[in-house]
Scaffold this active site. Structure first.
Site, PDB file in Angstrom:
ATOM      1  N   GLU A 192       5.753   3.938   1.950  1.00 58.18           N
ATOM      2  CA  GLU A 192       6.404   5.146   1.429  1.00 58.18           C
ATOM      3  C   GLU A 192       6.865   6.061   2.558  1.00 58.18           C
ATOM      4  O   GLU A 192       7.948   6.637   2.490  1.00 58.18           O
ATOM      5  CB  GLU A 192       5.427   5.883   0.512  1.00 58.18           C
ATOM      6  CG  GLU A 192       5.981   7.125  -0.117  1.00 58.18           C
ATOM      7  CD  GLU A 192       4.963   7.802  -1.002  1.00 58.18           C
ATOM      8  OE1 GLU A 192       5.099   7.685  -2.235  1.00 58.18           O
ATOM      9  OE2 GLU A 192       4.023   8.428  -0.459  1.00 58.18           O
ATOM     10  N   TYR A 197       5.608  -4.757  -6.162  1.00 66.69           N
ATOM     11  CA  TYR A 197       4.824  -4.130  -7.212  1.00 66.69           C
ATOM     12  C   TYR A 197       5.816  -3.630  -8.261  1.00 66.69           C
ATOM     13  O   TYR A 197       6.874  -3.093  -7.910  1.00 66.69           O
ATOM     14  CB  TYR A 197       3.979  -2.981  -6.636  1.00 66.69           C
ATOM     15  CG  TYR A 197       3.016  -2.443  -7.657  1.00 66.69           C
ATOM     16  CD1 TYR A 197       1.918  -3.209  -8.048  1.00 66.69           C
ATOM     17  CD2 TYR A 197       3.226  -1.217  -8.265  1.00 66.69           C
ATOM     18  CE1 TYR A 197       1.050  -2.752  -9.017  1.00 66.69           C
ATOM     19  CE2 TYR A 197       2.355  -0.756  -9.233  1.00 66.69           C
ATOM     20  CZ  TYR A 197       1.270  -1.521  -9.607  1.00 66.69           C
ATOM     21  OH  TYR A 197       0.413  -1.074 -10.582  1.00 66.69           O
ATOM     22  N   GLY A 200       0.834  -1.190   0.000  1.00 68.44           N
ATOM     23  CA  GLY A 200       0.000   0.000   0.000  1.00 68.44           C
ATOM     24  C   GLY A 200       0.869   1.240   0.000  1.00 68.44           C
ATOM     25  O   GLY A 200       2.043   1.205  -0.371  1.00 68.44           O
ATOM     26  N   ARG A 201       0.298   2.349   0.450  1.00 69.50           N
ATOM     27  CA  ARG A 201       1.066   3.593   0.496  1.00 69.50           C
ATOM     28  C   ARG A 201       1.833   3.779   1.797  1.00 69.50           C
ATOM     29  O   ARG A 201       2.737   4.598   1.876  1.00 69.50           O
ATOM     30  CB  ARG A 201       0.143   4.794   0.253  1.00 69.50           C
ATOM     31  CG  ARG A 201      -0.217   4.908  -1.227  1.00 69.50           C
ATOM     32  CD  ARG A 201      -0.851   6.234  -1.568  1.00 69.50           C
ATOM     33  NE  ARG A 201      -2.183   6.343  -1.011  1.00 69.50           N
ATOM     34  CZ  ARG A 201      -2.596   7.365  -0.269  1.00 69.50           C
ATOM     35  NH1 ARG A 201      -1.807   8.372   0.004  1.00 69.50           N
ATOM     36  NH2 ARG A 201      -3.835   7.391   0.191  1.00 69.50           N
ATOM     37  N   CYS A 223       4.140  -6.326  -2.243  1.00 72.84           N
ATOM     38  CA  CYS A 223       3.825  -5.094  -2.969  1.00 72.84           C
ATOM     39  C   CYS A 223       4.849  -3.994  -2.647  1.00 72.84           C
ATOM     40  O   CYS A 223       6.029  -4.177  -2.830  1.00 72.84           O
ATOM     41  CB  CYS A 223       2.390  -4.689  -2.646  1.00 72.84           C
ATOM     42  SG  CYS A 223       1.639  -3.584  -3.837  1.00 72.84           S
ATOM     43  N   HIS A 224       4.378  -2.852  -2.155  1.00 71.41           N
ATOM     44  CA  HIS A 224       5.258  -1.731  -1.841  1.00 71.41           C
ATOM     45  C   HIS A 224       6.049  -1.929  -0.552  1.00 71.41           C
ATOM     46  O   HIS A 224       6.850  -1.076  -0.187  1.00 71.41           O
ATOM     47  CB  HIS A 224       4.449  -0.432  -1.769  1.00 71.41           C
ATOM     48  CG  HIS A 224       4.018   0.077  -3.104  1.00 71.41           C
ATOM     49  ND1 HIS A 224       2.969  -0.489  -3.800  1.00 71.41           N
ATOM     50  CD2 HIS A 224       4.489   1.082  -3.878  1.00 71.41           C
ATOM     51  CE1 HIS A 224       2.809   0.157  -4.944  1.00 71.41           C
ATOM     52  NE2 HIS A 224       3.714   1.108  -5.019  1.00 71.41           N
TER      53      HIS A 224
END
Length: 189
Positions: free
Chosen positions: A93, A139, A89-90, A119-120
């Site tokens: 980050e 990702y 997800g975000r 993923c992320h």
């Protein structure tokens, strides 16, 4: 498989499926999962986002559920855990900028404990500098970060996963069956 104690590092706008599905699945087979987020304590929640693949050039994002944390980040000692789980997800980050998160992640590699990232989540692994010479899926947009961190990007199908030593990674939530199956094997070693 005896129950293990697993640390999940997550945060606001974590991917809904990549957080809730492994959190519940690991508990369903007898493991204890402590979900933590910097600057939050047990009972606090994080926002989730649902990422989907609907034919656009990148994923779409929709509001997800509120996910309740069940442990305090401030008192978390990674030495108390048998394994680490990093959803995508975000959230990665901004979580990758937290030096304590980086230190916790490094602990699991220094002690060769199982780590599952999806993923992320690879963004956190890259920031923690644990990917050198490791095969890592993520990702596809994270490929440059994996490679800049010295990792070998595994460009596998979205429903597949790859294990390299103590690390199992996957591109996104469609890989849950493969990713969790490989993580279960690492937990059972």
């Amino acid at each position: 498989m005896s129950g293990k104690k697993i640390l999940m590092i997550t945060g606001d706008f974590t991917e809904d499926y990549e957080t809730m599905v492994p959190f519940q699945a690991l508990q369903a087979v007898g493991h204890t999962v402590h979900a933590v987020c910097p600057d939050k304590k047990a009972g606090d929640t994080v926002a989730t986002a649902i990422h989907d693949f609907e034919g656009d050039q990148t994923y779409t994002e929709k509001p997800g559920h509120r996910f309740a944390l069940n442990a305090d980040f401030a008192s978390t000692d990674p030495a108390d855990y048998d394994a680490l789980l990093i959803p995508g997800g975000r959230a990665p980050e901004y979580l990758r900028l937290n030096e304590q998160v980086q230190s916790m992640v490094r602990h699991f590699f220094e002690t060769d404990k199982p780590v599952a990232a999806i993923c992320h989540g690879a963004q956190i692994l890259a920031a923690a500098n644990v990917l050198k010479d490791r095969k890592c899926s993520a990702y596809p947009a994270c490929q440059p970060e994996v490679e800049l961190a010295g990792g070998r990007f595994a460009g596998i199908d979205v429903d597949q996963a790859v294990t390299d030593g103590n690390l199992v990674t996957a591109p996104a939530w469609p890989a849950h069956p493969a990713w969790l199956s490989q993580f279960f094997k690492l937990l059972d070693r």
